[in-house]
Design a protein around this motif. Sequence first.
Motif, PDB file in Angstrom:
ATOM      1  N   VAL A  20       0.842  -1.203   0.000  1.00 32.02           N
ATOM      2  CA  VAL A  20       0.000   0.000   0.000  1.00 32.02           C
ATOM      3  C   VAL A  20       0.874   1.249   0.000  1.00 32.02           C
ATOM      4  O   VAL A  20       0.582   2.223  -0.704  1.00 32.02           O
ATOM      5  N   SER A  21       1.955   1.228   0.750  1.00 31.44           N
ATOM      6  CA  SER A  21       2.867   2.371   0.762  1.00 31.44           C
ATOM      7  C   SER A  21       3.447   2.602  -0.633  1.00 31.44           C
ATOM      8  O   SER A  21       3.565   3.743  -1.087  1.00 31.44           O
ATOM      9  N   GLY A  22       3.817   1.527  -1.324  1.00 30.27           N
ATOM     10  CA  GLY A  22       4.337   1.651  -2.682  1.00 30.27           C
ATOM     11  C   GLY A  22       3.315   2.254  -3.633  1.00 30.27           C
ATOM     12  O   GLY A  22       3.630   3.134  -4.439  1.00 30.27           O
ATOM     13  N   LEU A  23       2.062   1.790  -3.536  1.00 32.48           N
ATOM     14  CA  LEU A  23       1.015   2.337  -4.401  1.00 32.48           C
ATOM     15  C   LEU A  23       0.752   3.807  -4.107  1.00 32.48           C
ATOM     16  O   LEU A  23       0.536   4.612  -5.028  1.00 32.48           O
ATOM     17  N   MET A  24       0.784   4.177  -2.837  1.00 29.97           N
ATOM     18  CA  MET A  24       0.571   5.581  -2.483  1.00 29.97           C
ATOM     19  C   MET A  24       1.720   6.452  -3.003  1.00 29.97           C
ATOM     20  O   MET A  24       1.498   7.569  -3.477  1.00 29.97           O
ATOM     21  N   HIS A  25       2.948   5.953  -2.919  1.00 33.19           N
ATOM     22  CA  HIS A  25       4.076   6.719  -3.452  1.00 33.19           C
ATOM     23  C   HIS A  25       3.973   6.844  -4.974  1.00 33.19           C
ATOM     24  O   HIS A  25       4.336   7.878  -5.538  1.00 33.19           O
ATOM     25  N   GLU A  26       3.505   5.791  -5.654  1.00 31.59           N
ATOM     26  CA  GLU A  26       3.295   5.894  -7.107  1.00 31.59           C
ATOM     27  C   GLU A  26       2.292   7.006  -7.408  1.00 31.59           C
ATOM     28  O   GLU A  26       2.482   7.786  -8.349  1.00 31.59           O
ATOM     29  N   ALA A  27       1.216   7.080  -6.617  1.00 29.85           N
ATOM     30  CA  ALA A  27       0.216   8.138  -6.823  1.00 29.85           C
ATOM     31  C   ALA A  27       0.833   9.515  -6.601  1.00 29.85           C
ATOM     32  O   ALA A  27       0.592  10.452  -7.377  1.00 29.85           O
ATOM     33  N   ILE A  28       1.646   9.644  -5.548  1.00 31.18           N
ATOM     34  CA  ILE A  28       2.307  10.928  -5.277  1.00 31.18           C
ATOM     35  C   ILE A  28       3.236  11.294  -6.427  1.00 31.18           C
ATOM     36  O   ILE A  28       3.250  12.438  -6.890  1.00 31.18           O
ATOM     37  N   TYR A  29       4.024  10.313  -6.904  1.00 36.08           N
ATOM     38  CA  TYR A  29       4.923  10.580  -8.027  1.00 36.08           C
ATOM     39  C   TYR A  29       4.133  10.983  -9.265  1.00 36.08           C
ATOM     40  O   TYR A  29       4.554  11.841 -10.030  1.00 36.08           O
ATOM     41  N   TYR A  30       2.978  10.343  -9.488  1.00 36.90           N
ATOM     42  CA  TYR A  30       2.153  10.702 -10.644  1.00 36.90           C
ATOM     43  C   TYR A  30       1.710  12.164 -10.556  1.00 36.90           C
ATOM     44  O   TYR A  30       1.779  12.899 -11.530  1.00 36.90           O
ATOM     45  N   LEU A  32       3.185  14.529  -8.905  1.00 39.64           N
ATOM     46  CA  LEU A  32       4.342  15.421  -8.998  1.00 39.64           C
ATOM     47  C   LEU A  32       4.846  15.560 -10.430  1.00 39.64           C
ATOM     48  O   LEU A  32       5.305  16.619 -10.835  1.00 39.64           O
ATOM     49  N   THR A  33       4.783  14.462 -11.199  1.00 36.18           N
ATOM     50  CA  THR A  33       5.411  14.449 -12.519  1.00 36.18           C
ATOM     51  C   THR A  33       4.427  14.474 -13.682  1.00 36.18           C
ATOM     52  O   THR A  33       4.826  14.788 -14.800  1.00 36.18           O
ATOM     53  N   CYS A  34       3.175  14.105 -13.438  1.00 37.87           N
ATOM     54  CA  CYS A  34       2.164  13.971 -14.504  1.00 37.87           C
ATOM     55  C   CYS A  34       2.629  12.999 -15.583  1.00 37.87           C
ATOM     56  O   CYS A  34       2.359  13.178 -16.773  1.00 37.87           O
TER      57      CYS A  34
END
Length: 116
Positions: A20-30, A32-34
């Motif tokens: 879940v932490s990995g998925l949340m970080h992917e969302a944050i990166y998305y 941030l970077t679009c």
Amino acid sequence: MRILGPRWSRFLAVMSTFAVSGLMHEAIYYYLTCVSPTWEVTWFFVLHGVFMAVEIEVKKAATDRWRLHPVVSMTIVFLAVTGNLLFFPQLRRNGVDLKAINAYEIMIDFVKAHLP
């Protein structure tokens, strides 16, 4: 009635927390970077979940026979290596590191301008 024993329950808890932490970080990166996810960050967290679960079991098994010295933990080394391979490249590739440095410069200029 128990479905899973303590060992499997612990493993499942550790793995789901890291996934879940990995998925949340992917969302944050998305956000941030679009840029569409590359799943590097999720794999970083899944690998750390597996490593942590194995480390927990090894330490539990070893306490009856001999005690591990606290420095023996390889978590920090593993974190440094996998962080450089999976966690940070996505940020560097999309220029987030430069944007962050620029934002800090703007913040410092703002504070300097508003100090008495």
